[in-house]
Design an enzyme around this catalytic site. Structure first.
Site, PDB file in Angstrom:
ATOM      1  N   GLU A  60       0.872  -1.152   0.000  1.00 61.30           N
ATOM      2  CA  GLU A  60       0.000   0.000   0.000  1.00 61.30           C
ATOM      3  C   GLU A  60       0.922   1.218   0.000  1.00 61.30           C
ATOM      4  O   GLU A  60       1.806   1.302   0.851  1.00 61.30           O
ATOM      5  CB  GLU A  60      -0.830  -0.035   1.293  1.00 61.30           C
ATOM      6  CG  GLU A  60      -2.160   0.630   1.164  1.00 61.30           C
ATOM      7  CD  GLU A  60      -2.935   0.630   2.470  1.00 61.30           C
ATOM      8  OE1 GLU A  60      -2.820  -0.339   3.242  1.00 61.30           O
ATOM      9  OE2 GLU A  60      -3.643   1.616   2.691  1.00 61.30           O
ATOM     10  N   ARG A 295       4.978 -13.547   9.225  1.00 59.65           N
ATOM     11  CA  ARG A 295       5.682 -12.289   8.996  1.00 59.65           C
ATOM     12  C   ARG A 295       6.999 -12.282   9.765  1.00 59.65           C
ATOM     13  O   ARG A 295       7.196 -13.053  10.702  1.00 59.65           O
ATOM     14  CB  ARG A 295       4.819 -11.096   9.379  1.00 59.65           C
ATOM     15  CG  ARG A 295       4.501 -10.967  10.864  1.00 59.65           C
ATOM     16  CD  ARG A 295       3.847  -9.604  11.161  1.00 59.65           C
ATOM     17  NE  ARG A 295       2.806  -9.265  10.216  1.00 59.65           N
ATOM     18  CZ  ARG A 295       2.804  -8.130   9.476  1.00 59.65           C
ATOM     19  NH1 ARG A 295       3.760  -7.248   9.605  1.00 59.65           N
ATOM     20  NH2 ARG A 295       1.836  -7.887   8.651  1.00 59.65           N
ATOM     21  N   LYS A 305       4.144   0.203  11.508  1.00 62.48           N
ATOM     22  CA  LYS A 305       4.100   1.504  10.830  1.00 62.48           C
ATOM     23  C   LYS A 305       3.845   2.634  11.825  1.00 62.48           C
ATOM     24  O   LYS A 305       4.455   3.693  11.749  1.00 62.48           O
ATOM     25  CB  LYS A 305       2.982   1.479   9.788  1.00 62.48           C
ATOM     26  CG  LYS A 305       3.452   1.844   8.392  1.00 62.48           C
ATOM     27  CD  LYS A 305       2.355   1.610   7.367  1.00 62.48           C
ATOM     28  CE  LYS A 305       2.834   0.705   6.249  1.00 62.48           C
ATOM     29  NZ  LYS A 305       1.795   0.348   5.285  1.00 62.48           N
TER      30      LYS A 305
HETATM   31  P1  ATP Z   1      -0.292  -2.085   7.060  1.00 63.41           P
HETATM   32  O1  ATP Z   1      -0.355  -2.387   8.495  1.00 63.41           O
HETATM   33  O2  ATP Z   1      -0.461  -0.657   6.735  1.00 63.41           O
HETATM   34  O3  ATP Z   1      -1.047  -3.016   6.172  1.00 63.41           O
HETATM   35  P2  ATP Z   1       1.997  -3.475   6.054  1.00 63.41           P
HETATM   36  O4  ATP Z   1       3.349  -3.467   6.678  1.00 63.41           O
HETATM   37  O5  ATP Z   1       1.251  -4.742   5.976  1.00 63.41           O
HETATM   38  O6  ATP Z   1       1.216  -2.342   6.778  1.00 63.41           O
HETATM   39  P3  ATP Z   1       1.688  -3.306   3.214  1.00 63.41           P
HETATM   40  O7  ATP Z   1       2.016  -2.206   2.302  1.00 63.41           O
HETATM   41  O8  ATP Z   1       0.296  -3.784   3.252  1.00 63.41           O
HETATM   42  O9  ATP Z   1       2.156  -2.838   4.629  1.00 63.41           O
HETATM   43  O10 ATP Z   1       2.681  -4.527   2.951  1.00 63.41           O
HETATM   44  C1  ATP Z   1       2.990  -5.022   1.680  1.00 63.41           C
HETATM   45  C2  ATP Z   1       3.340  -6.477   1.766  1.00 63.41           C
HETATM   46  O11 ATP Z   1       4.424  -6.689   2.660  1.00 63.41           O
HETATM   47  C3  ATP Z   1       2.171  -7.283   2.278  1.00 63.41           C
HETATM   48  O12 ATP Z   1       1.957  -8.348   1.377  1.00 63.41           O
HETATM   49  C4  ATP Z   1       2.599  -7.770   3.614  1.00 63.41           C
HETATM   50  O13 ATP Z   1       2.126  -9.062   3.832  1.00 63.41           O
HETATM   51  C5  ATP Z   1       4.122  -7.753   3.533  1.00 63.41           C
HETATM   52  N1  ATP Z   1       4.695  -7.497   4.853  1.00 63.41           N
HETATM   53  C6  ATP Z   1       4.494  -6.433   5.647  1.00 63.41           C
HETATM   54  N2  ATP Z   1       5.143  -6.556   6.812  1.00 63.41           N
HETATM   55  C7  ATP Z   1       5.801  -7.752   6.763  1.00 63.41           C
HETATM   56  C8  ATP Z   1       6.658  -8.465   7.672  1.00 63.41           C
HETATM   57  N3  ATP Z   1       6.980  -7.989   8.870  1.00 63.41           N
HETATM   58  N4  ATP Z   1       7.153  -9.664   7.253  1.00 63.41           N
HETATM   59  C9  ATP Z   1       6.856 -10.153   6.052  1.00 63.41           C
HETATM   60  N5  ATP Z   1       6.046  -9.539   5.161  1.00 63.41           N
HETATM   61  C10 ATP Z   1       5.525  -8.348   5.503  1.00 63.41           C
END
Ligand code: ATP
Ligand code: MG
Length: 588
Positions: A60, A295, A305
């Protein structure tokens, strides 16, 4: 390097197992791809997809990427690379409020920096989910037409109350059995701006008694008068993430939609929705499937975030690219390498069980890749003077230092030796501790790449601090000459000529948090900030470092890996950031 002692979790590859099985079963043999995203009719105009699999990384654009995202990027792009597939970079920009071009640009740059691309011939495969709003809208109408969606006008409170609990079924909304005609008319009025924000939502009509709460008629469209960075004011209704995401995957002919574990409970709705749209002829089989992995949680780091924003906005760090932050922009500025991140992703593997990864594993990956890549240089970080009293005044001579001990082909460079040198304060002790082999009165050491010298004494200031150390050199003992082995010494110290030096700003970075799990228990995570996470010093560097280019990395012998800061360095005056020490100083 110290990697042998690091407990490396086994690289579980359950996702590779799934892909192997899918390919063995020829599951995608009839999947068509017309060269761009689209519905069943569009894809049918194209040939069978030449990409063996399609994955995607769907950020996002509402923030900067961090080390957790790097895991997902390496996983998705790595699978596509290894299986002859393509990974799309898709901006999941269906939420109008928080998104901006600045984030789009920085995300694009960081995925490239990690070493991945999304182009395939003429196809760019960089997509924006908001480009699919028209399709999403028609998919919603199709659900209504087939009796699979309805407009609900309950208040948010009523909806919450009627959703039920984990142990209790929910209650049907009084609006659940509206006719198709009525639903279509109201939904179009929603689209046309005839109803206020929040007054009604479109819901999927599934099962209010489902044991999975996500299947209890989830909302799929809401009214929100908000300007969107891509579609402007065209829409006042926006799809919910859970509705948008499966459709994005399907339009892009994704085969394996890999996400983090918190979406596991959404998978039934993902499948339900795509099946309904396939039944209606809007999408073609094979449909994408969602697979979840754990994750990344990393000790000594926060990846939330909200917490990252707080660190930046309250100025606990200097900005989004502060070298102490776990953002990729920060890590890059710190001197962390794309190779190191890819090694890290391979080493930690992919699993379905949540766990914490030790920060030292990441640091070791950086050490290993930098050990390979970085040329060696000499730097004195805590300088005091060493005077060679029997060395002729006003002259200097060449000494030869190898650029990389593992790569003799990189040759040697010339460094100058003269009467006055800078050495490390810790390389002299007036009264040596037991087992101390470096400079103390009467002892001999080798000046690395130079001569053996014998310490004769020191000078001190009024407070007793040593300011200058004195010695005499043994002229026949120069490194690389036949006499160099004649005198055996135990100590070997580095030095920089005080007449051929570059006095530079060096930032000694350390971990931003002093606790492995910042903010655990009832502590505020800000209370766990390491007060010594940055120390700025003036160091004496060998002269050649004056020409270091921004972002160039070196091993400063005996100290660790350092990078010329990409932001604050100017030509002829680079500033250096410590990336990582040679050894882990945090091991208990
Ligand atoms: P939000 O809480 O705003 O959704 P987010 O960290 O999930 O934050 P995104 O932009 O939705 O942000 O993340 C993009 C991709 O990165 C998603 O597919 C998510 O699953 C992956 N991602 C985010 N954080 C992690 C993490 N700590 N480990 C592995 N993958 C991650
Ligand atoms: Mg997310």
């Amino acid at each position: 390097m110290s990697s042998e002692k690091i407990p490396v979790p086994p690289a579980s590859n359950f996702i590779r197992g799934i892909i192997d099985r899918d390919l063995a079963e020829n599951k995608f043999a009839n999947k068509h791809w017309a060269g761009s995203p689209g519905d069943a009719a569009h894809q049918a105009t194209g040939p069978v997809d030449t990409a063996k699999i399609r994955t995607r990384f769907p950020p996002e654009p509402n923030g900067y990427l961090h080390i957790g995202h790097a895991k997902s990027i390496c996983l998705n792009f790595g699978l596509a690379r290894d299986y002859g597939g393509i990974c799309h970079l898709r901006f999941d920009d269906t939420n109008p409020e928080k998104e901006s071009q600045e984030y789009v640009d920085s995300i694009t740059e960081m995925v490239h920096w990690l070493g991945f691309g999304w182009e395939n011939g003429n196809e760019s495969n960089l997509y924006f989910a908001s480009d699919y709003f028209d399709f999403m809208y028609s998919a919603a109408e199709s659900l209504i037409e087939h009796g699979h969606a309805y407009v609900d006008q309950q208040t948010a409170d009523e909806m919450r109350a009627n959703r039920g609990t984990l142990t209790e079924a929910g209650k049907d909304s009084p609006y659940r059995n509206r006719s198709v005609v009525e639903n279509l008319a109201i939904f179009r009025d929603m689209r046309d701006g005839k109803h206020p924000d929040g007054s009604m939502v479109l819901r999927a009509k599934i099962d209010m008694a489902s044991p999975n709460i996500n299947m209890r008629d989830p909302a799929i469209y809401r009214i929100r008068r908000a300007h969107h960075h891509n579609t402007g004011d065209k829409w006042c209704i926006y799809p919910m993430y859970t509705f948008a995401h499966p459709i994005e995957d399907a339009l892009e002919a994704i085969t394996h939609s890999i996400c983090t574990l918190e979406f596991e409970d959404q998978r039934p709705f993902y499948d339900w929705l795509l099946e309904r749209l396939a039944e209606a002829g809007l999408l073609a089989h094979p449909l994408p499937h969602q697979y979840e992995f754990a994750r990344l949680n990393l000790t000594y780091v926060v990846l939330s975030k909200r917490k990252l924003i707080q660190l930046v906005e309250e100025k606990h760090v200097s900005g989004w690219d502060d070298p102490r932050l776990p953002t990729l922009a920060g890590a890059r500025r710190r001197g962390y390498t794309p190779e190191g991140f890819r090694l890290f992703a391979d080493r930690i593997g992919v699993s379905k069980a949540d766990s914490w990864i030790e920060y030292t594993i990441l640091e070791d990956c950086m050490r290993e890749t930098l050990n390979e890549a970085a040329e060696r240089r000499i730097a004195v970080l805590d300088p005091i003077k060493l005077v060679i009293d029997n060395y002729p005044e006003g002259t200097s001579e060449d000494c030869f230092a190898p650029n990389h001990p593992l790569k003799p082909e990189l040759g040697k460079r010339t460094i100058q030796l003269s009467k006055e040198l800078w050495i490390e304060r810790e390389d002299f002790m007036e009264e040596p501790a037991k087992g101390y082999f470096r400079l103390f009165p009467g002892n001999m050491v080798r000046l690395r790449y130079g001569y053996v010298v014998k310490c004769t004494g020191c000078e001190k200031d009024a407070t007793g601090n040593v300011t200058t150390v004195h010695c005499e050199y043994l002229p026949d003992t120069k490194s690389g000459t036949p006499g160099s082995d004649a005198v055996k010494v135990k100590g070997n110290i580095h030095w920089v000529s005080a007449h051929h030096n570059y006095a530079a700003e060096v930032r000694l970075y350390d971990r931003l948090f002093k606790e492995a799990n910042p903010g655990s228990g009832d502590r505020d995570f800000l209370d766990d900030i390491n007060p010594d996470s940055i120390k700025t010093i003036t160091a004496q560097l060998e002269l050649s470092l004056q020409d270091a280019k921004p972002a160039e990395s070196f091993q400063f012998e005996r100290h660790g890996y350092f990078v010329a800061d990409r932001k604050d360095s100017v030509a002829g005056k680079p500033v250096f950031n410590r990336t990582v020490t040679l050894r882990d100083a945090w091991q208990k």
